[in-house]
Design a protein around this motif. Structure first.
Motif, PDB file in Angstrom:
ATOM      1  N   THR A  81      -5.523  -0.168 -26.245  1.00 57.65           N
ATOM      2  CA  THR A  81      -7.061   0.656 -26.500  1.00 57.65           C
ATOM      3  C   THR A  81      -7.692   1.509 -25.321  1.00 57.65           C
ATOM      4  N   PRO A  82      -8.121   2.361 -25.906  1.00 59.47           N
ATOM      5  CA  PRO A  82      -8.627   3.590 -25.930  1.00 59.47           C
ATOM      6  C   PRO A  82     -10.588   2.307 -24.633  1.00 59.47           C
ATOM      7  N   ILE A  83     -10.462   3.268 -23.811  1.00 61.33           N
ATOM      8  CA  ILE A  83     -12.092   1.932 -23.249  1.00 61.33           C
ATOM      9  C   ILE A  83     -13.097   2.919 -23.416  1.00 61.33           C
ATOM     10  N   ASP A  84     -13.833   2.668 -24.371  1.00 60.38           N
ATOM     11  CA  ASP A  84     -15.451   3.371 -24.772  1.00 60.38           C
ATOM     12  C   ASP A  84     -16.112   3.388 -23.352  1.00 60.38           C
ATOM     13  N   LEU A  85     -16.618   4.918 -22.764  1.00 68.52           N
ATOM     14  CA  LEU A  85     -16.933   4.519 -22.150  1.00 68.52           C
ATOM     15  C   LEU A  85     -18.266   4.891 -21.884  1.00 68.52           C
ATOM     16  N   SER A  86     -19.147   4.883 -23.384  1.00 65.80           N
ATOM     17  CA  SER A  86     -20.568   4.846 -23.608  1.00 65.80           C
ATOM     18  C   SER A  86     -20.437   3.796 -23.303  1.00 65.80           C
ATOM     19  N   LYS A  87     -20.377   2.427 -23.264  1.00 68.66           N
ATOM     20  CA  LYS A  87     -20.968   1.458 -23.333  1.00 68.66           C
ATOM     21  C   LYS A  87     -20.554   0.825 -21.649  1.00 68.66           C
TER      22      LYS A  87
END
Length: 142
Positions: A81-87
């Motif tokens: 699952t890709p990591i949402d770096l904005s969080k």
């Protein structure tokens, strides 16, 4: 706490990405179709120590085939699952990047000012606004 008691023969699934699963399958096929026939052919001609070494290699390859087969049979394919770096906070990103090879950090204390220049496409350095501390600057040389 679970009352489940692990029985002999129960296997923990091996979690693999689709690419990892394919690599294991290909390695097993390569051993079975290429390596073992080569070893068997060489064994027919070999004598003495060379024959003993080939027998050991054959046993190792057969063991590897069994292990890879178990991995294939007990595998659970997972999709990363890709990591949402904005969080992720900037300080957490910074702390992780500092650990990386090819990344350097320059720390500017509150009483310091760091003059900077910028490389332009025309092949010249031009002045860039000075950085007034406190600041932590990352240099990615990668």
């Amino acid at each position: 706490m679970s009352n489940y008691k692990k029985k002999r023969g129960d296997k923990n699934p091996i979690r693999l990405t689709p690419e990892g699963y394919i690599k294991i399958v290909h390695e097993r096929e390569h051993i079975l179709k290429v390596k073992l026939p080569e070893i068997r052919e060489e064994l027919q001609k070999a004598k003495g120590f060379e024959k003993e070494a080939l027998e050991r290699e054959k046993k190792f390859m057969l063991g590897r085939v069994l292990l890879l087969g178990q991995w294939i049979n007990n595998s659970q394919i997972i999709e990363p699952t890709p990591i949402d770096l904005s969080k992720v906070s900037t300080s957490e990103l910074h702390a992780e990047l500092v650990k990386r090879e090819g990344v350097r950090e320059i720390i500017v204390t509150p009483e310091e000012s760091l003059p900077m220049t910028k490389w332009e496409e025309n092949g010249r350095w031009t002045p860039f606004p000075a950085v007034q501390g406190p600041a932590r600057i990352l240099i990615n040389e990668d």
